[in-house]
Motif scaffolding. Structure first.
Motif, PDB file in Angstrom:
ATOM      1  N   GLN B   4       0.833  -1.208   0.000  1.00 54.84           N
ATOM      2  CA  GLN B   4       0.000   0.000   0.000  1.00 54.84           C
ATOM      3  C   GLN B   4       0.868   1.259   0.000  1.00 54.84           C
ATOM      4  O   GLN B   4       0.566   2.237  -0.681  1.00 54.84           O
ATOM      5  N   GLN B   7       2.490   1.789  -3.309  1.00 54.50           N
ATOM      6  CA  GLN B   7       1.495   2.298  -4.248  1.00 54.50           C
ATOM      7  C   GLN B   7       1.231   3.792  -3.978  1.00 54.50           C
ATOM      8  O   GLN B   7       1.150   4.595  -4.903  1.00 54.50           O
ATOM      9  N   ALA B   8       1.116   4.131  -2.684  1.00 52.73           N
ATOM     10  CA  ALA B   8       0.841   5.530  -2.336  1.00 52.73           C
ATOM     11  C   ALA B   8       1.942   6.451  -2.844  1.00 52.73           C
ATOM     12  O   ALA B   8       1.679   7.593  -3.237  1.00 52.73           O
ATOM     13  N   ALA B  14      -2.879   8.233  -5.784  1.00 55.48           N
ATOM     14  CA  ALA B  14      -2.747   7.124  -4.818  1.00 55.48           C
ATOM     15  C   ALA B  14      -2.421   7.664  -3.433  1.00 55.48           C
ATOM     16  O   ALA B  14      -2.966   7.200  -2.427  1.00 55.48           O
ATOM     17  N   GLU B  17      -5.521   9.271  -1.854  1.00 59.68           N
ATOM     18  CA  GLU B  17      -6.453   8.255  -1.374  1.00 59.68           C
ATOM     19  C   GLU B  17      -5.946   7.635  -0.075  1.00 59.68           C
ATOM     20  O   GLU B  17      -6.703   7.408   0.872  1.00 59.68           O
TER      21      GLU B  17
END
Lengths: 452, 173
Positions: B4, B7-8, B14, B17
């Motif tokens: 995660q 991805q961020a 990303a 979010e």
């Protein structure tokens, strides 16, 4: 209430329940009520939070900047790795005649085989892979994902014999001296800088950061060491300022790294290579930590500087200016303040020697000062604030008491000072005194030339 | 979690979010620490910015939630330090108070009053323990304190809370 019930109720609060306790709660009304009470707290906390009136997300530009920086960092690491691999290939080609015999050694070279598993290794295990201090420093820099600028400074010094207050230490101002693996040689030429107050405290404080990564200075006390000072490329610690470069300090003894921390600019801004700062590593308040470490200088041996009242302390403090022992004045400051004066990194001596008693500072230019008038000010000095600041001399401290005084001085300046004549003139100082703990003596906390 | 985070860090969308998911949790903790909505918003914004800027340094050697808690607590402590020269008076959030007065005798009021009165560290312990139903060992880990010390302080808070609750007629033993 039985002993069992008491234990269970404490466990309910500590959120340390097991099945047997849950069974007990089912049968015991009082414990069940306690359980329900605790459940209600969480619910009450959730319900009592009003909705925020605005979005708390960072601006898009700030997020873009972070993403760009991250991509550049990744690229930098890729080039670094590629460079190391390329260097390895060149080396291998140059020594092709001994290719077969070298191959296993190259595979074992930790600098070239940096992998994810290395992150999980303990620092001690990692250091065993480095054959020299240089290699060990490289490994540590990689393990903690640090990027450094080329070049470094080097300072030779001798660690104090012990951490307790007023320990002696010798320091050598021979910066950029060649590293020598021989301990005796490292101590050669070390020039004694005298009895430096709080130098033991300085190393005890920085040992906290070394210990956070599994190193410990304590077995090396009294030994000659070399401090390597490198500059970090980029911001690393949340409280560090972006406009000042963070420095990495590695202490080396006999070609082995024995301690490491990072530090920035002035004040107590040190952090471990894990980017953790003092309050994150030491949960005790400052005075309790001193006590626990046996560093409190409020022992009977150190009571020469204890005065019954702040007024007597201030008068005695100014009398020391004409004392032949220049360091005497320094001891009248609170311990945290003494450490604060030492903390700024100096490329020649590691710790700062630019204390307030030195020439050119607030009291340093005075050759003599007699207190002619002294009055306690009715100003709001934060009395026993719950300040757990991350830096400065308020670090993790809860002062027991503070007072502020207006002090009129008949002062004589050292030769050549523009504001205070050698013949003498009157000047005003605003002196804050503090008790660092209940049993601590009054000490000088701060001196200002104007009231704040 | 590593995936995660990777991805961020790959794009603005990303990251936005990722931060949006953290926002309510960070704001709640900030509110309990500051006891004031606007202060909580400022603190939460600063903490979210720090999470964003330092996300690449998270190495998984502690729970991600613990890492975030530490950022919030340090940011809060820095905020207090910045205000140390001011006469710092903690304001009650009026919207929360109004709601509280509607239910004049309630756990909410006792908790709020107690949190307003206790010092910073006690407040941190209480918020960590009850905001996410954190076990005391985790609280000690986040604050880098010893478990018995946290327990002693927590039990002292229990007595204080019960005393408040009792004053409001909500507790009988």
């Amino acid at each position: 209430m039985t002993k069992t019930c008491e234990t269970i109720r404490e466990r309910i609060w500590a959120c340390e329940m097991n099945d047997a306790m849950l069974d007990h709660i089912g049968q015991c009304r009082e414990c069940r009520e306690e359980w329900e009470f605790v459940q209600e707290i969480g619910q009450a906390m959730e319900e009592s939070v009003p909705h925020p009136a605005r979005s708390l997300l960072p601006p898009e530009a700030a997020i873009d900047h972070v993403i760009d920086s991250h991509k550049k960092r990744k690229l930098f690491r890729w080039f670094t790795t590629a460079g190391v691999v390329a260097a390895g290939i060149v080396l291998a080609v140059q020594t092709s005649s001994a290719w077969t015999s070298l191959l296993p050694q190259q595979n074992q070279n930790p600098v070239q085989t940096q992998t994810a598993t290395q992150q999980e290794q303990s620092v001690q295990e990692l250091l065993q892979q480095g054959e020299s201090a240089d290699e060990q420093i490289d490994l540590l820099i990689k393990k903690f994902n640090l990027a450094v600028l080329p070049g470094h400074d080097q300072v030779r010094l001798t660690l104090p014999e012990h951490y307790a207050a007023d320990a002696k230490a010798d320091a050598n101002a021979d910066a950029n001296a060649d590293e020598t693996p021989n301990a005796a040689a490292a101590g050669e030429g070390a020039v004694a800088s005298g009895d430096i107050p709080a130098i033991g405290l300085y190393f005890a404080y920085h040992n906290v950061f070394s210990q956070d990564i599994g190193l410990n200075l304590t077995p090396h006390l009294g030994q000659p060491v070399t401090a390597r000072i490198l500059t970090v490329a980029g911001e690393e610690v949340p409280s560090h300022r972006q406009d000042l470069r963070t420095k990495l300090v590695f202490l080396v003894r006999e070609n082995q790294v024995i301690g490491a921390w990072m530090v920035q600019g002035g004040n107590l801004t040190a952090a471990s290579l894990n980017r953790r700062e003092f309050p994150q590593l030491v949960s005790l308040p400052w005075s309790d930590w001193l006590q626990e470490q046996g560093l409190h200088s409020d022992t009977p041996q150190a009571t020469a500087h204890v005065h019954e009242s702040p007024e007597a302390l201030i008068r005695a403090f100014y009398q020391t200016l004409s004392s032949p022992d220049a360091e005497e004045t320094f001891r009248y400051y609170s311990q945290a303040r003494q450490l604060d004066f030492l903390a700024p990194l100096n490329r020649d001596t590691l710790y700062s020697t630019d204390w307030p008693i030195r020439d050119g500072s607030l009291v340093g230019y005075l050759a003599r000062a007699d207190v002619t008038f002294l009055q306690e000010l009715e100003v709001l000095v934060p009395n026993a604030p719950n300040i757990r600041a991350t830096q400065g001399y308020n670090l993790n401290r809860t002062l027991h008491a503070t007072r502020k005084y207006k002090v009129e001085l008949k002062a004589e300046g050292k030769p050549g000072h523009p504001n205070v004549t050698e013949k003498g003139s009157y000047m005003i100082a605003y002196v804050t005194v503090a008790k660092e703990s209940r049993d601590a003596p009054w000490r000088i906390e701060n001196i200002e030339t104007y009231p704040q | 979690m590593e995936r995660q985070i990777r991805q961020a860090l790959s794009s603005r969308e990303a990251m936005t979010e990722f931060l949006r998911q953290l926002e309510p949790f960070i704001y709640r903790v900030c509110f309990h620490l500051t006891r004031h909505r606007e202060d909580a918003e400022d603190l939460g914004q600063e903490a979210l910015m720090k999470v964003c800027r330092h996300l690449h340094t998270y190495r998984g050697d502690c729970e991600f939630q613990t890492w975030v808690y530490r950022i919030i607590l340090n940011t809060h402590r820095n905020l207090i330090r910045r205000r140390k020269n001011l006469q710092f008076v903690e304001l009650q959030d009026t919207s929360a108070q109004a709601d509280t007065f509607e239910k004049s005798v309630s756990m909410k009021m006792a908790v709020q009053e107690m949190l307003t009165e206790v010092d910073g560290l006690d407040r941190e312990i209480f918020v960590l323990r009850f905001e996410k139903d954190m076990a005391i060992a985790e609280v000690a880990d986040v604050l880098d304190m010893k478990v018995p010390t946290v327990k002693t302080r927590l039990l002292r808070l229990r007595d204080k809370l019960k005393s408040k609750w009792q004053q409001m007629g909500g507790w009988s033993e």
